[in-house]
Design a protein around this motif. Sequence first.
Motif, mmCIF file in Angstrom:
data_model
loop_
_atom_site.group_PDB
_atom_site.id
_atom_site.type_symbol
_atom_site.label_atom_id
_atom_site.label_comp_id
_atom_site.label_asym_id
_atom_site.label_seq_id
_atom_site.Cartn_x
_atom_site.Cartn_y
_atom_site.Cartn_z
ATOM 1 N N GLY A 110 10.174 -7.407 19.692
ATOM 2 C CA GLY A 110 9.582 -8.336 18.714
ATOM 3 C C GLY A 110 11.255 -8.485 17.795
ATOM 4 O O GLY A 110 10.963 -9.818 17.690
ATOM 5 N N PRO A 159 4.623 -7.948 18.094
ATOM 6 C CA PRO A 159 4.528 -9.406 17.376
ATOM 7 C C PRO A 159 4.389 -11.254 18.242
ATOM 8 O O PRO A 159 4.018 -10.368 19.754
ATOM 9 C CB PRO A 159 6.548 -9.591 17.443
ATOM 10 C CG PRO A 159 6.554 -7.974 18.344
ATOM 11 C CD PRO A 159 5.378 -7.190 18.613
ATOM 12 N N GLY A 160 3.812 -12.081 18.472
ATOM 13 C CA GLY A 160 3.817 -12.571 18.869
ATOM 14 C C GLY A 160 4.860 -13.306 19.669
ATOM 15 O O GLY A 160 4.172 -14.056 20.610
ATOM 16 N N ASN A 161 5.620 -12.599 20.083
ATOM 17 C CA ASN A 161 6.690 -12.745 21.381
ATOM 18 C C ASN A 161 6.249 -11.772 22.531
ATOM 19 O O ASN A 161 7.290 -12.159 23.329
ATOM 20 C CB ASN A 161 8.406 -12.538 21.397
ATOM 21 C CG ASN A 161 9.119 -11.217 21.328
ATOM 22 O OD1 ASN A 161 8.376 -10.757 20.302
ATOM 23 N ND2 ASN A 161 9.772 -11.840 21.190
#
Length: 433
Positions: free
Chosen positions: A279, A301-303
């Motif tokens: 992240g 996390p978003g990634n």
Amino acid sequence: MRKNFLFATWAGGGAVPPVLSIARVLRERGHGVRVLADTSLHEEVAAAGLEPIAWTTAPQGDAADPAQDVIKDFEARTPLGAFARLRDRIVCGPAADYACDTLAELRARPTDALVAEHMLLGVLTAGEAAGIPVASLVTTLYPLPTPGAPPPGPGLAPASGPLGRLRDRVLTRLILKPWEKGLPAVNAARAAHGLPPVGSVVDAFGRVDRLLVLSPRALDHPGRTFPAYVRHVGPRLDDPAWAGDLELPEGDAPLVLAGLSSSFMNQHPQLERIAEALGTLPVRGLLTTGPAVDPATVRAPGNVLVTASAPHSAALRHAAVTVTHAGHGTAVKSLAAGVPLVCVPLGRDQAEVARHVELAGAGVTVSRNASPRTIARAVERVLHDPSYQREARRLAAEIAAETATDRAVAELESLTGAAAGTHAVPPDRGVRS
């Protein structure tokens, strides 16, 4: 000519797919193949088009479920404690049970050759007692001491000079000593079936016609020599039947494939630290938890896309780096795809595999307790230093050459071709079955 093969394996996590890969190819070539295995593996065995047969007295387990894991090495406080569990619960302790189950199946139907995951000494004992050709399959680096290499296990670099040779001699004795506690059980299983005792457990591993190492020779020490019955036949690169379909995270940033053991090793904290590390980087992360961990429980996390499974062979075509526990299967698939590694060994043979990856220049190793920051720095190092990709690609070329023909299948067909027809199994001597 059609031959009948009996395979034997156990719920050993990443050791299962390579064994089933060979069995599947033999079936596709027209041979009769059946597989003695824990019932937890029967769906995977059937998915490979093979006939599953359950153990009846030998241990039954499920490596993905900590409550049903036979070894429970994740409960051990030391590497020696983890080894003792493997010795007492799979390799030596239940050898008589594995032998009885295997002989019962050999008596039930004609068999031209017995092929076993090498840890199952009781199965090898049954094959020797039956007088049929026996092959064992090592699904990692060759795990026994040999000339020209440091003793396997601790992940040592090769030594040179008198002090180095002394180190290796002393450590070899120390590493082999814990096997001595398993020798009485192994010899009891042998005596029950009319076989003479062996002098050591290591000797019992050598009571086979062939020992096939399903690992790249190029990944092992170049000066190492092996017994005459050992053959390096190259790795199996098949994904497990439960791998599912590939879904990639969105975007075009470099892809980092991350995954730890397919069996339970208390890996949840490491998974979350890897996710946190990714992240902080301009990458896309694909993190596969495997059957032992619920992906919904891993914060990311978003990634970073977290999923239970993915076909690693397909994902690696898109990956720039792999973060792995250095299980042999994931490590070798990555190298076969020319993808360098960040290794986070958790136990078992993983420190040894990680050391060989480092010695080959194809990756780096961090501690299982490494912080997200340390993991992130390791990923950046491997991602941006071209030497790691260069060495990974070198190994990929060597693995491609080694796997251009199916040496494992050729060895097994040769083994049965040397036999004069189907072997008859001696009648039951009245021992426990």
